[in-house]
Design an enzyme around this catalytic site. Structure first.
Site, PDB file in Angstrom:
ATOM      1  N   CYS A   1      34.300  35.973  41.256  1.00 43.51           N
ATOM      2  CA  CYS A   1      35.411  36.823  40.814  1.00 43.51           C
ATOM      3  C   CYS A   1      35.005  37.772  39.688  1.00 43.51           C
ATOM      4  O   CYS A   1      35.865  38.304  38.973  1.00 43.51           O
ATOM      5  CB  CYS A   1      36.615  35.982  40.400  1.00 43.51           C
ATOM      6  SG  CYS A   1      37.236  34.935  41.729  1.00 43.51           S
TER       7      CYS A   1
ATOM      8  N   VAL B   1      34.342  39.530  43.975  1.00 42.98           N
ATOM      9  CA  VAL B   1      33.548  38.787  44.952  1.00 42.98           C
ATOM     10  C   VAL B   1      33.891  37.297  44.894  1.00 42.98           C
ATOM     11  O   VAL B   1      34.154  36.749  43.818  1.00 42.98           O
ATOM     12  CB  VAL B   1      32.038  39.003  44.688  1.00 42.98           C
ATOM     13  CG1 VAL B   1      31.644  38.482  43.317  1.00 42.98           C
ATOM     14  CG2 VAL B   1      31.183  38.352  45.767  1.00 42.98           C
ATOM     15  N   THR B   2      33.912  36.646  46.057  1.00 44.87           N
ATOM     16  CA  THR B   2      34.096  35.204  46.086  1.00 44.87           C
ATOM     17  C   THR B   2      33.350  34.621  47.279  1.00 44.87           C
ATOM     18  O   THR B   2      32.820  35.343  48.116  1.00 44.87           O
ATOM     19  CB  THR B   2      35.591  34.813  46.129  1.00 44.87           C
ATOM     20  OG1 THR B   2      35.721  33.423  45.794  1.00 44.87           O
ATOM     21  CG2 THR B   2      36.209  35.061  47.490  1.00 44.87           C
TER      22      THR B   2
ATOM     23  N   ARG C   1      41.168  42.606  50.753  1.00 44.79           N
ATOM     24  CA  ARG C   1      42.007  41.916  49.783  1.00 44.79           C
ATOM     25  C   ARG C   1      41.767  42.468  48.389  1.00 44.79           C
ATOM     26  O   ARG C   1      40.782  43.169  48.124  1.00 44.79           O
ATOM     27  CB  ARG C   1      41.700  40.410  49.805  1.00 44.79           C
ATOM     28  CG  ARG C   1      40.280  40.100  49.407  1.00 44.79           C
ATOM     29  CD  ARG C   1      40.020  38.647  49.079  1.00 44.79           C
ATOM     30  NE  ARG C   1      38.603  38.408  48.853  1.00 44.79           N
ATOM     31  CZ  ARG C   1      37.942  38.713  47.740  1.00 44.79           C
ATOM     32  NH1 ARG C   1      38.572  39.285  46.740  1.00 44.79           N
ATOM     33  NH2 ARG C   1      36.649  38.466  47.631  1.00 44.79           N
TER      34      ARG C   1
ATOM     35  N   ALA D   1      40.623  30.100  43.966  1.00 43.55           N
ATOM     36  CA  ALA D   1      40.627  31.563  43.840  1.00 43.55           C
ATOM     37  C   ALA D   1      41.787  32.139  44.651  1.00 43.55           C
ATOM     38  O   ALA D   1      42.179  31.578  45.683  1.00 43.55           O
ATOM     39  CB  ALA D   1      39.305  32.138  44.336  1.00 43.55           C
TER      40      ALA D   1
ATOM     41  N   HIS E   1      33.501  31.710  50.498  1.00 42.51           N
ATOM     42  CA  HIS E   1      34.232  30.764  51.346  1.00 42.51           C
ATOM     43  C   HIS E   1      33.214  29.962  52.144  1.00 42.51           C
ATOM     44  O   HIS E   1      32.184  30.512  52.575  1.00 42.51           O
ATOM     45  CB  HIS E   1      35.152  31.489  52.322  1.00 42.51           C
ATOM     46  CG  HIS E   1      36.218  32.304  51.664  1.00 42.51           C
ATOM     47  ND1 HIS E   1      37.049  31.804  50.697  1.00 42.51           N
ATOM     48  CD2 HIS E   1      36.598  33.599  51.863  1.00 42.51           C
ATOM     49  CE1 HIS E   1      37.896  32.746  50.319  1.00 42.51           C
ATOM     50  NE2 HIS E   1      37.633  33.844  51.010  1.00 42.51           N
TER      51      HIS E   1
END
Length: 211
Positions: free
Chosen positions: A175, A77-78, A73, A144, A80
């Site tokens: 992010c 960085v994120t 994507r 996000a 979950h």
């Protein structure tokens, strides 16, 4: 448009479902909206240098059972994890008349409209993709967004913090934005937080309406 809830599913397994849905839509199948909740996972987007925004050591990640995945994507960085509503729309951009940036902004509008129905005033930030709301005196990210477009069909999507354990975000620079906190529906609304099924229902309706 087909809406499917995948339940609680590891990131790689949900990604495989996305890929199959994408191929079906490429071949003329019905567009899809996939809801999912992931076990704890940190994902790195295609933006160069995202690894430096991973703050936790390998030992810390193991101790908290957090996986790390390189995703295709967009973005940085994120995180979950449990208590987070992740949505992957698989749609044909041209059928809806969207550019890539227009589609991203439309996802922001979907989340803002959904949160408004819950009594949360949210907004965009010209300097950063995503959806933000007031947490005390500070603007904090509540959702996000990171997408990929391949063969004119969308992949990935949005992650809305419902009742997420926000301490997981301490493992990263979310992010890649320093000094920008994150928040959740639970943190904002407290005991007035609706059940996750209600939020998903509202999100689904807004996605169909606005996309």
């Amino acid at each position: 448009m087909l809406i499917e809830d995948l339940g609680y599913l590891p990131y790689h397994q949900a990604w495989a479902v996305q890929e199959r849905a994408h191929e079906a839509v490429v071949n003329g199948g019905e567009e899809q909206i996939l809801f999912v909740e992931h076990p704890p996972v940190i994902t790195l987007g295609r933006r160069p240098g995202g690894e430096r925004n991973l703050l936790a050591s390998a030992a810390e990640l193991r101790a908290r059972n957090v996986a790390v995945v390189n995703s295709d994507r967009g973005g940085d960085v994120t995180f979950h994890g449990p208590g987070q509503i992740v949505v992957y729309p698989i749609i044909r951009l041209t059928d809806h008349g969207h550019s890539v940036s227009g589609y991203v902004h439309r996802l922001e509008e979907v989340v803002i409209a959904t949160l408004a129905k819950l009594g949360i005033a949210a907004q965009t930030d010209p300097a950063a993709i995503g959806v933000w709301t007031r947490d005390g005196d500070t603007l904090a990210k509540i959702c996000a967004i990171g997408v990929r477009i391949r063969r004119g069909i969308t992949l990935h999507g949005l992650a809305l913090n419902h009742e997420t354990d926000l301490s997981f975000f301490d493992l990263i620079v979310p992010c890649g934005l320093t000094d920008r906190p994150v928040t959740s529906i639970r943190r904002v609304l407290g005991d007035r937080t609706p059940r996750v099924e209600e939020v998903k229902k509202l999100l689904g309706k807004e996605l169909v309406r606005l996309i």
